[in-house]
Design an enzyme around this catalytic site. Structure first.
Site, PDB file in Angstrom:
ATOM      1  N   HIS A 499       0.905  -1.320  -0.187  1.00  0.00           N
ATOM      2  CA  HIS A 499      -0.028   0.021   0.056  1.00  0.00           C
ATOM      3  C   HIS A 499       0.882   1.318  -0.095  1.00  0.00           C
ATOM      4  CE1 HIS A 499       0.693   0.904   4.389  1.00  0.00           C
ATOM      5  NE2 HIS A 499       0.774  -0.259   4.527  1.00  0.00           N
ATOM      6  N   CYS A 518       3.074  -5.077   6.748  1.00  0.00           N
ATOM      7  CA  CYS A 518       2.663  -4.913   5.343  1.00  0.00           C
ATOM      8  C   CYS A 518       3.836  -3.938   4.773  1.00  0.00           C
ATOM      9  CB  CYS A 518       1.417  -3.963   5.445  1.00  0.00           C
ATOM     10  SG  CYS A 518      -0.277  -4.984   5.667  1.00  0.00           S
TER      11      CYS A 518
END
Length: 609
Positions: A499, A518
């Protein structure tokens, strides 16, 4: 797999049908008596896989039947080939001999010598020849008697060695699932394919060449092999001198440690020694820079040896770049620590990374998106060419980014964020216990399962970790949103995805192990356009307009590529291993994953009793 011709069945269809029908009984007997697992029993029972098998060796036929029977009996002893590295290898060996009618495979002394030479050559792959009991191989190979018991012993010893060498070269010695609970890359093939590989290697014109071809063939692997050879030679010569600790040393200064720094860089080839010409291509400087640096280095050697001159500074910068350090020529604690890693330690580091390449080589397709966890970078390759790269942030040591094989399911523009369980348990709930304004400060809100808002005051935060938390904590999309403006959703069950991020200043840090697992991407829009793969509908302007609308939107990808999250602490530089002369980029082992892998790589396989 290549098997005996049907003529061995006497050419009679009835005999062939009887032999095929007996396979089911043989498989059942093997399974019930524990002589084979279900995979081998199923393979044996499959008539299409064994349509051209010879008759069972118990049938009187050729003079070699007695030897074949001895070999069959030895293979069917429960402990006969279990030392070959696992039940799948043992099953493959039994199937291999069944396929050739239990005909001996190692009657040719030259062939035996080839295998011994291949075992010796395994050190070029970071493997250990002693792991294969090479002394026993040489002793048995030297015997030329025709004693049946000796022949059977030789067959088992050499075929077990071949099976283990095939496995280690092609798939790695260590089972990665023993180190990674999330491991989901392609597993080694089944018993039949392994047995077929044994047959193909033995039938090849050159056994050594056939074995060498089983190892990864890409430039990255070959580059690591060249680096292994170079650093092994350096270690054998005593390595290099250490650089004493002290205050940060900067270009232009004079310091008593400068001669040690110069000697250290010369020993590895980052800086030319006086009178020996140009430095080796250990660094990345261009040829002109190296020539100028060498000239200045020689002048320095004739003058003040304690002065940190330009040539030495350039060599330090090349060293820093190759070791993932900020290339500022300042010799501080991190640079000194990298300089003082011994040549023997670098050899071990290269060996564990050769093993890591073997684990994933079969999944390296021409299209792939690779997140290199330890270098804090990602790169997209399409049709074999790199088309995009970006700095990334990965999980901090307490929340590691896992090694995974995945794919992008879809893109989300202006994504909302649902706080995952780990962050909820370890950050949000403790944060609310410390500070009642925690949710407001982080732009978070609480919703129930129906999506309705829940007031934080209604929750007993002191018992939330103990009694479970029946709500979701969410963050709306926006400029302050944790996921930024683009999310790349993956398919794994660990809430790991790629992301954007609003914390863009952090990309300037050289070490970017900063996330909760992440992967945060510096250049998400470029990647989004490449994966959408629809230039008529999605170009830079269209994507910018969709993001500016502030509307959350899910988009299917137009080009599906594998996503590989890889952990590597040594990577060969350049695309052409023949040109990089063993140049390798070393990275800090941020998750301390090298030592357990090295221990398993060095662990001796259980020798044959």
């Amino acid at each position: 797999m290549r098997f005996w011709n049907n003529d061995l069945l006497g050419g009679a269809g009835a005999v062939r049908r009887a032999a095929t029908a007996s396979l089911g009984r043989l498989a059942a007997a093997m399974l019930l008596t524990g002589l084979a697992g279900p995979a081998l029993a199923q393979a044996v029972a499959a008539p299409d896989a064994f349509a051209s098998r010879p008759a069972p060796v118990s049938s009187p036929q050729a003079p070699a039947t007695t030897l074949a029977q001895r070999l069959e009996q030895a293979l069917n002893e429960p402990a006969s080939v279990e030392s070959s590295g696992g039940s799948s290898e043992a099953a493959a060996i039994r199937l291999f001999y069944y396929g050739r009618g239990y005909r001996p495979a190692w009657t040719d002394n030259a062939r035996r010598g080839e295998l011994i030479a291949a075992v010796e050559a395994s050190r070029e792959h970071g493997l250990a020849p002693d792991d294969f009991d090479i002394a026993a191989l040489r002793k048995v190979a030297a015997r030329s008697d025709d004693d049946a018991q000796m022949i059977v012993h030789r067959e088992l010893l050499f075929t077990e060695t071949l099976a283990r060498l095939v496995r280690q070269l092609r798939y790695g010695k260590v089972d990665p699932s023993a180190l990674y609970s999330t491991w989901n890359f392609s597993p080694p093939p089944g018993v039949q394919e392994r047995a077929q590989t044994l047959d193909e290697v033995l039938e090849a014109a050159s056994l050594q060449s056939a074995l060498a071809a089983l190892a990864p063939q890409d430039a990255a692997y070959r580059g690591l092999q060249q680096a292994l050879s170079r650093f092994t030679a350096l270690a054998a010569k005593g390595g290099w001198p250490s650089v004493p600790d002290g205050p940060t040393l900067r270009p232009g200064e004079s310091d008593a440690r400068v001669p040690a720094l110069r000697a250290r860089l010369q020993a590895e080839g980052w800086l030319a020694e006086e009178g020996k010409g140009k430095a080796g291509k250990a660094g990345k400087a261009d040829a002109a820079g190296e020539r100028q640096g060498n000239k200045l280095g020689k002048a320095s050697a004739r003058g003040d040896a304690t002065r940190y001159d330009k040539a030495l500074a350039e060599a330090v910068q090349r060293f820093q770049t190759a070791h993932g350090l900020r290339p500022d020529a300042a010799v501080g604690s991190n640079t000194v620590a990298a300089l003082n890693v011994s040549a023997a330690e670098r050899v071990a580091q290269i060996r564990v990374n050769l093993e890591r390449v073997r684990w994933v080589a079969r999944d390296m397709s021409a299209d792939r998106l690779v997140v290199d966890i330890t270098s804090f970078n990602a790169a997209l390759q399409l049709d074999g060419a790199r088309v995009w790269s970006s700095k990334v942030m990965v999980g901090r040591p307490a929340r590691e980014t896992p090694v995974l094989l995945d794919h992008v399911q879809h893109l989300v523009l202006n994504p909302k964020w649902v706080v995952p369980p780990t962050i909820l348990r370890e950050d949000v709930i403790p944060g609310m216990n410390r500070n009642a304004a925690y949710l407001q400060q982080h732009n978070l809100r609480i919703v129930n399962r129906s999506g309705q808002a829940v007031a934080p005051e209604q929750i007993d935060w002191s018992s939330a970790r103990r009694g479970g938390f029946p709500y979701q904590v969410v963050q709306e999309s926006g400029s302050r949103g944790a996921l930024g403006q683009v999310k790349f959703s993956l398919s794994n069950g660990y809430a790991i995805y790629l992301h954007d991020t609003p914390s863009r200043a952090l990309f300037s840090k050289p070490v970017r192990a900063l996330s909760s697992g992440c992967v945060r991407i510096e250049k998400p829009r470029e990647l989004a356009l490449l994966l959408l793969d629809d230039p008529e509908r999605w170009n830079e302007q269209a994507l910018a307009a969709a993001i500016a609308s502030a509307r959350t939107r899910t988009l299917p990808v137009g080009r599906h590529v594998p996503v590989m999250l890889l952990y590597r602490t040594a990577v060969a530089e350049g695309s052409d291993a023949a040109d990089n002369m063993g140049t390798v980029s070393f990275r800090v082992d941020i998750y301390n994953q090298d030592p357990p892998l090295l221990a398993m790589l060095d662990r001796r396989s259980r020798p044959r009793p």
